[in-house]
Scaffold this motif. Sequence first.
Motif, mmCIF file in Angstrom:
data_model
loop_
_atom_site.group_PDB
_atom_site.id
_atom_site.type_symbol
_atom_site.label_atom_id
_atom_site.label_comp_id
_atom_site.label_asym_id
_atom_site.label_seq_id
_atom_site.Cartn_x
_atom_site.Cartn_y
_atom_site.Cartn_z
ATOM 1 N N VAL A 89 -53.398 -107.255 -112.225
ATOM 2 C CA VAL A 89 -52.956 -108.235 -113.210
ATOM 3 C C VAL A 89 -54.009 -109.327 -113.296
ATOM 4 C CG1 VAL A 89 -50.492 -107.803 -112.859
ATOM 5 C CG2 VAL A 89 -51.627 -109.548 -111.490
ATOM 6 N N ALA A 90 -54.098 -109.948 -114.455
ATOM 7 C CA ALA A 90 -55.044 -111.047 -114.661
ATOM 8 C C ALA A 90 -54.413 -112.040 -115.619
ATOM 9 C CB ALA A 90 -56.366 -110.524 -115.222
ATOM 10 N N ALA A 91 -54.708 -113.326 -115.414
ATOM 11 C CA ALA A 91 -54.142 -114.368 -116.262
ATOM 12 C C ALA A 91 -55.218 -115.395 -116.567
ATOM 13 C CB ALA A 91 -52.955 -115.044 -115.560
ATOM 14 N N PRO A 92 -55.209 -115.995 -117.771
ATOM 15 C CA PRO A 92 -56.198 -117.022 -118.106
ATOM 16 C C PRO A 92 -56.122 -118.191 -117.141
ATOM 17 C CG PRO A 92 -55.000 -116.315 -120.058
ATOM 18 C CD PRO A 92 -54.294 -115.706 -118.875
ATOM 19 N N THR A 93 -57.277 -118.746 -116.797
ATOM 20 C CA THR A 93 -57.304 -119.882 -115.880
ATOM 21 C C THR A 93 -57.146 -121.210 -116.604
ATOM 22 O OG1 THR A 93 -59.726 -119.904 -116.041
ATOM 23 C CG2 THR A 93 -58.752 -118.683 -114.205
ATOM 24 N N GLY A 94 -57.317 -121.220 -117.916
ATOM 25 C CA GLY A 94 -57.195 -122.456 -118.673
ATOM 26 C C GLY A 94 -55.748 -122.824 -118.929
ATOM 27 N N VAL A 95 -55.548 -123.915 -119.637
ATOM 28 C CA VAL A 95 -54.210 -124.364 -120.013
ATOM 29 C C VAL A 95 -54.152 -124.453 -121.521
ATOM 30 C CG1 VAL A 95 -53.849 -125.661 -117.884
ATOM 31 C CG2 VAL A 95 -54.879 -126.811 -119.847
ATOM 32 N N SER B 241 -52.436 -112.886 -120.686
ATOM 33 C CA SER B 241 -52.386 -112.126 -119.435
ATOM 34 C C SER B 241 -52.518 -110.628 -119.716
ATOM 35 C CB SER B 241 -51.066 -112.389 -118.703
ATOM 36 O OG SER B 241 -50.926 -113.757 -118.400
ATOM 37 N N VAL B 242 -53.015 -109.923 -118.723
ATOM 38 C CA VAL B 242 -53.193 -108.476 -118.814
ATOM 39 C C VAL B 242 -52.546 -107.828 -117.602
ATOM 40 C CG1 VAL B 242 -54.865 -106.586 -118.872
ATOM 41 C CG2 VAL B 242 -55.360 -108.720 -120.071
ATOM 42 N N ALA B 243 -51.809 -106.747 -117.833
ATOM 43 C CA ALA B 243 -51.210 -105.964 -116.750
ATOM 44 C C ALA B 243 -51.674 -104.522 -116.888
ATOM 45 C CB ALA B 243 -49.690 -106.040 -116.786
ATOM 46 N N GLY C 212 -63.108 -104.027 -114.228
ATOM 47 C CA GLY C 212 -63.993 -104.449 -115.295
ATOM 48 C C GLY C 212 -63.399 -104.391 -116.679
ATOM 49 N N SER C 213 -62.141 -103.990 -116.811
ATOM 50 C CA SER C 213 -61.574 -103.747 -118.130
ATOM 51 C C SER C 213 -61.094 -104.998 -118.852
ATOM 52 C CB SER C 213 -60.419 -102.742 -118.019
ATOM 53 O OG SER C 213 -60.893 -101.505 -117.574
ATOM 54 N N PRO C 214 -60.347 -105.951 -118.230
ATOM 55 C CA PRO C 214 -59.911 -107.128 -118.994
ATOM 56 C C PRO C 214 -61.120 -107.899 -119.490
ATOM 57 C CG PRO C 214 -58.674 -106.929 -116.963
ATOM 58 C CD PRO C 214 -59.817 -105.953 -116.870
ATOM 59 N N ASP C 215 -61.213 -108.117 -120.825
ATOM 60 C CA ASP C 215 -62.425 -108.706 -121.385
ATOM 61 C C ASP C 215 -62.068 -109.692 -122.488
ATOM 62 O OD1 ASP C 215 -65.082 -107.806 -123.537
ATOM 63 O OD2 ASP C 215 -65.291 -108.856 -121.647
ATOM 64 N N ARG C 216 -61.039 -110.507 -122.254
ATOM 65 C CA ARG C 216 -60.597 -111.406 -123.314
ATOM 66 C C ARG C 216 -60.921 -112.869 -123.032
ATOM 67 N NH1 ARG C 216 -59.918 -109.776 -128.045
ATOM 68 N NH2 ARG C 216 -58.377 -111.376 -128.440
ATOM 69 N N SER C 217 -60.792 -113.301 -121.785
ATOM 70 C CA SER C 217 -60.975 -114.719 -121.489
ATOM 71 C C SER C 217 -61.170 -114.860 -119.984
ATOM 72 C CB SER C 217 -59.740 -115.518 -121.917
ATOM 73 O OG SER C 217 -58.595 -115.021 -121.258
ATOM 74 N N LEU D 277 -49.848 -97.862 -117.087
ATOM 75 C CA LEU D 277 -49.257 -98.964 -117.847
ATOM 76 C C LEU D 277 -50.376 -99.895 -118.285
ATOM 77 C CD1 LEU D 277 -46.700 -100.690 -118.718
ATOM 78 C CD2 LEU D 277 -47.000 -101.885 -116.542
ATOM 79 N N LEU D 278 -50.360 -100.312 -119.548
ATOM 80 C CA LEU D 278 -51.350 -101.255 -120.063
ATOM 81 C C LEU D 278 -50.651 -102.215 -121.006
ATOM 82 C CD1 LEU D 278 -54.273 -102.235 -120.340
ATOM 83 C CD2 LEU D 278 -54.596 -100.531 -122.143
ATOM 84 N N GLU D 279 -50.716 -103.529 -120.695
ATOM 85 C CA GLU D 279 -50.049 -104.544 -121.508
ATOM 86 C C GLU D 279 -50.982 -105.730 -121.738
ATOM 87 O OE1 GLU D 279 -45.334 -104.011 -120.253
ATOM 88 O OE2 GLU D 279 -46.517 -105.650 -119.392
ATOM 89 N N PHE D 280 -50.891 -106.301 -122.938
ATOM 90 C CA PHE D 280 -51.586 -107.548 -123.253
ATOM 91 C C PHE D 280 -50.537 -108.541 -123.711
ATOM 92 C CE2 PHE D 280 -54.032 -110.176 -126.425
ATOM 93 C CZ PHE D 280 -54.743 -110.883 -125.478
ATOM 94 N N HIS D 281 -50.385 -109.659 -122.975
ATOM 95 C CA HIS D 281 -49.300 -110.602 -123.216
ATOM 96 C C HIS D 281 -49.749 -111.746 -124.125
ATOM 97 C CE1 HIS D 281 -46.542 -109.264 -119.754
ATOM 98 N NE2 HIS D 281 -47.515 -108.387 -119.853
#
Length: 201
Positions: free
Chosen positions: A77-83, A152-154, A192-197, A144-148
């Motif tokens: 899982v990955a989540a943006p660090t910004g606010v 966030s990415v799961a 290496g796959s999440p590539d949004r932020s 499973l592949l999700e973009f929230h």
Amino acid sequence: MIVQPSADVPHMYWKKDAFLAPVRHGSDTRWMDERQIEQAYLTRFEGRRRRQADLAEFYDETLAHTMPSRKACLVAVAAPTGVGGTDGYPADVEGAMEVFYSALRGSSEFIRSDSSIFTNFYLSPSIGLRRWRWRAKGAGCNHLLEFHRDGSVAMVVDIDGKFIDAGSEAGRAAASEWKPQTTSLAIEFVVGSPDRSPVSV
């Protein structure tokens, strides 16, 4: 000029032999007093603790999608660090497919290989509750592949690998009856796959 919200306030800088922390009041810039600086640091630390707790909860939620199998399975899982949220959340299937292509291009640049974990998913996603979800190819797998909506990415991927038979020489050396083996390349593709932020993992 627009100054984006930041998770690292107060921003201190050195001026005239002193550290100062600016704060905006409408169109004016003023300096924080001691209590304001204290409160700003408390808010920063609480925000960091909350993001870490949210990421752990997000991981547990994603892990709940997996089912027992005799395959090596990787949960990420990955989540943006910004606010302040993430701009550019896709409003339609075409936009969500572009997110998929963007991640595919990013992983292809990161790892030079003809194979890809994205072959485990259908290209066209379905919309869910504040998320896009890509369906897995094949039955009885953990993919499973999700973009929230919040960026966030799961991802859950069965990275296959072979299992050492307990009767083999390698199996007798293993601590358990079955021990999965997989390539490092399969793991690198997931990471290496999440590539949004910018993300925290």
